[in-house]
Scaffold this motif. Structure first.
Motif, short mmCIF file in Angstrom:
data_model
loop_
_atom_site.label_atom_id
_atom_site.label_comp_id
_atom_site.label_asym_id
_atom_site.label_seq_id
_atom_site.Cartn_x
_atom_site.Cartn_y
_atom_site.Cartn_z
N SER A 142 -7.79 -8.54 -8.89
CA SER A 142 -6.87 -7.40 -8.48
C SER A 142 -5.55 -7.24 -9.16
CB SER A 142 -6.71 -7.60 -7.12
OG SER A 142 -5.96 -8.78 -6.61
N LYS A 182 0.78 -1.11 0.02
CA LYS A 182 0.08 0.06 0.08
C LYS A 182 0.80 1.12 0.05
CE LYS A 182 -3.71 -2.59 0.39
NZ LYS A 182 -3.69 -3.34 -1.01
N ALA A 195 -12.68 -4.79 -9.48
CA ALA A 195 -12.16 -5.38 -8.21
C ALA A 195 -12.88 -5.66 -7.38
CB ALA A 195 -11.01 -4.70 -7.78
N LYS A 196 -14.01 -4.61 -6.96
CA LYS A 196 -15.23 -4.74 -6.11
C LYS A 196 -16.28 -6.03 -6.52
CE LYS A 196 -14.78 -0.67 -3.45
NZ LYS A 196 -15.40 0.63 -3.10
N GLU A 214 -8.45 4.54 -12.67
CA GLU A 214 -8.33 3.74 -11.54
C GLU A 214 -9.94 3.39 -11.00
OE1 GLU A 214 -6.21 4.52 -6.93
OE2 GLU A 214 -6.76 6.41 -8.34
N LYS A 215 -10.76 4.18 -11.13
CA LYS A 215 -12.18 4.47 -10.66
C LYS A 215 -12.67 3.06 -11.20
CE LYS A 215 -16.61 6.72 -10.48
NZ LYS A 215 -17.62 7.54 -10.67
N VAL A 244 -10.90 0.09 -9.68
CA VAL A 244 -11.56 -0.31 -8.39
C VAL A 244 -13.08 -0.84 -8.27
CG1 VAL A 244 -12.41 0.72 -6.03
CG2 VAL A 244 -10.22 1.46 -7.31
N GLU A 245 -14.02 -0.36 -9.09
CA GLU A 245 -15.27 -1.03 -9.28
C GLU A 245 -15.31 -2.40 -9.80
OE1 GLU A 245 -17.21 1.74 -11.85
OE2 GLU A 245 -17.33 3.33 -10.40
#
Length: 182
Positions: A177, A47, A171-172, A164-165, A168-169
């Motif tokens: 990932s 991270k 991945a969720k 990135e948005k 992330v969506e």
């Protein structure tokens, strides 16, 4: 600050402890997540931090940290209102922060690099001007990543994503990932 690349784990703990010790400043809204969750998150090796961590590290070291964003050419100076006498420079390429240094002379060994300087006066102004020039050249060469608009591909299902948005969506929604820029 310490002229060492081996202190990341220790500095992650410094940041987590500062956050845990000041839940008024570093509340869930400020952090974007629960304080305990953040403290666990920032201590993970994969991270990366940003403005919050630079703010804390500036206070921890008692030094200003000037962070240049290559994409916007903006410079944010953490700790500038504290009266600190020294400043360190960083360059952010959209993904990572890298330390900036002034070579003592051409071909000088790294251990002679100047990594801290007094921001006032002629020397400090010259170092800042040189940093701004380097950032401008890096920007002109497009050596930055636009995380809002870069093209990614999921390495699991090969779907193309923008920014990135969307990553992330995805991945969720999928649990995937592993992404690569293309």
């Amino acid at each position: 600050m310490d002229r060492s690349r081996a202190r990341a784990d220790e500095l992650r703990k410094v940041v987590a402890q500062a956050v845990a010790n000041d839940p008024i400043t570093f509340n869930d809204g400020f952090l974007g997540k629960d304080v305990k969750e953040y403290c666990s998150w920032i201590q993970q090796k994969d991270k990366w931090g940003g403005a919050i961590e630079l703010f804390i590290l500036s206070q921890h070291y008692g030094r200003e940290i000037a962070a240049f964003d290559v994409q916007t050419k903006r410079c944010d100076v953490y700790g500038q209102d504290k009266g600190y006498e020294e400043r360190a420079l960083l360059m952010y390429d959209g993904l990572h922060y890298d330390a900036m240094a002034v070579a003592a002379f051409e071909g000088a060994p790294e251990e002679l690099d100047v990594t801290m300087f007094r921001p006032g006066g002629r020397e400090g102004e010259a170092i800042m001007a040189a940093a701004e020039k380097l950032v401008a050249a890096t920007h002109a060469a497009r050596l930055f990543t636009d995380t809002a608009n870069f093209s990614l591909r999921c390495a699991v299902c090969q779907i193309g994503l923008k920014g990135e948005k969307e990553a992330v969506e995805h991945a969720k929604a999928t649990g995937h990932s592993n992404f690569a820029e293309y």
